[in-house]
Design an enzyme around this catalytic site. Structure first.
Site, PDB file in Angstrom:
ATOM      1  CG  HIS A  52     -21.563   1.599 -11.275  1.00  0.00           C
ATOM      2  ND1 HIS A  52     -22.794   2.380 -11.610  1.00  0.00           N
ATOM      3  CD2 HIS A  52     -21.477   1.625  -9.875  1.00  0.00           C
ATOM      4  CE1 HIS A  52     -23.258   2.589 -10.454  1.00  0.00           C
ATOM      5  NE2 HIS A  52     -22.995   1.921  -9.536  1.00  0.00           N
ATOM      6  CD  GLU A  53     -19.770  -1.028  -7.681  1.00  0.00           C
ATOM      7  OE1 GLU A  53     -19.483  -0.221  -6.752  1.00  0.00           O
ATOM      8  OE2 GLU A  53     -20.923  -1.576  -7.939  1.00  0.00           O
ATOM      9  CG  HIS A  99     -19.569   4.082  -6.391  1.00  0.00           C
ATOM     10  ND1 HIS A  99     -20.275   5.188  -6.469  1.00  0.00           N
ATOM     11  CD2 HIS A  99     -20.301   3.183  -6.819  1.00  0.00           C
ATOM     12  CE1 HIS A  99     -21.492   4.773  -6.898  1.00  0.00           C
ATOM     13  NE2 HIS A  99     -21.484   3.433  -7.108  1.00  0.00           N
TER      14      HIS A  99
END
Length: 241
Positions: free
Chosen positions: A157-158, A161
């Site tokens: 997920h990170e 980003h």
């Protein structure tokens, strides 16, 4: 979670571009040489990289562990919040960040708040190069002790980003541009847990509960969309590679 500024962009369509594996420098922050003290094993780190490669399979993105660094700091490990300008976080990154815009720095800590992770967006690198990278909860690796978040998907997920992808609930608006991706339905609120269904913007036909960029439990997250991968490709090409 993510940090730094928002970057407007046109709505984009799907594309996949193959590239060389992204080098990963993994910074193990620990307070003692125990797993509970943050001293996670090389094997756990390698499992995290393998899991992330499986999650990004077919996207054109791949990751290769370049180096593992270990740093003992009780303050950095135990006292850090998820605020991007947290003094402990800034000190840690200023001291340890390695490489340039195309090197993925991963830091593992034990946040004092409910933060699972946070990341710098690619367009912020040239203004804040030392703040680049992702910081994640140390025990979220595959098989770790963090209940419901121990399949390595916090890292996935990170890194989304870090490559330029927003949350599908970006803007918290059913009528706005959202995450600037055409194939993620509009979503008003983040998803927590693993619901069978959720529809926060009724006209959109259902929330992105199985998307890696939502907040669902790891067991619920299974995919990126083609549009998200296109955005990641375009944003990372513009700012990282």
């Amino acid at each position: 979670l993510s940090n730094f500024t928002a970057q407007p962009a046109d709505v984009i369509a799907a594309a996949v571009v193959k590239r060389s594996a992204i080098p990963v420098v993994w910074h193990v922050i620990y307070s003692s040489k125990t797993v509970s003290g943050g001293y996670i094993s090389n094997s756990a780190i390698k499992k995290s990289i393998s899991a992330m490669n499986a999650h990004y399979k077919g996207s054109g993105f791949g990751f290769k562990l370049k180096k593992i660094k270990r740093k003992k700091s009780t303050n950095w490990f135990k006292k850090m919040t998820g605020v991007p300008t947290d003094p402990y976080m800034l000190a840690m990154k200023n001291a340890l960040h390695t490489g340039g815009a195309s090197t993925l720095n991963v830091y593992t800590v034990s946040f004092v708040d409910d933060t699972l992770g946070l990341a710098a967006f690619p367009w912020d690198y040239y203004g804040y190069p030392k703040r680049d990278g992702v910081v994640i909860q140390y025990n979220s690796y595959p098989g770790g002790s963090l209940k419901n978040y121990n399949q390595g998907k916090t890292l996935t997920h990170e890194v989304g980003h870090w490559l330029g992808i927003y949350h599908p609930f970006q803007g918290a608006d059913c009528d706005g541009m959202g995450d600037y991706v055409v194939d993620t339905p509009q979503q008003l609120t983040p998803t927590f847990g693993c619901p069978k269904s959720k529809n926060s913007c009724p006209q959109s036909g259902g929330d992105n509960i199985h998307n890696y960029m939502d907040y669902s439990y790891d067991k619920c997250m299974t995919k990126f969309t083609k549009g998200q991968i296109t955005r990641a490709t375009q944003m990372s090409n513009a700012y990282r590679f």
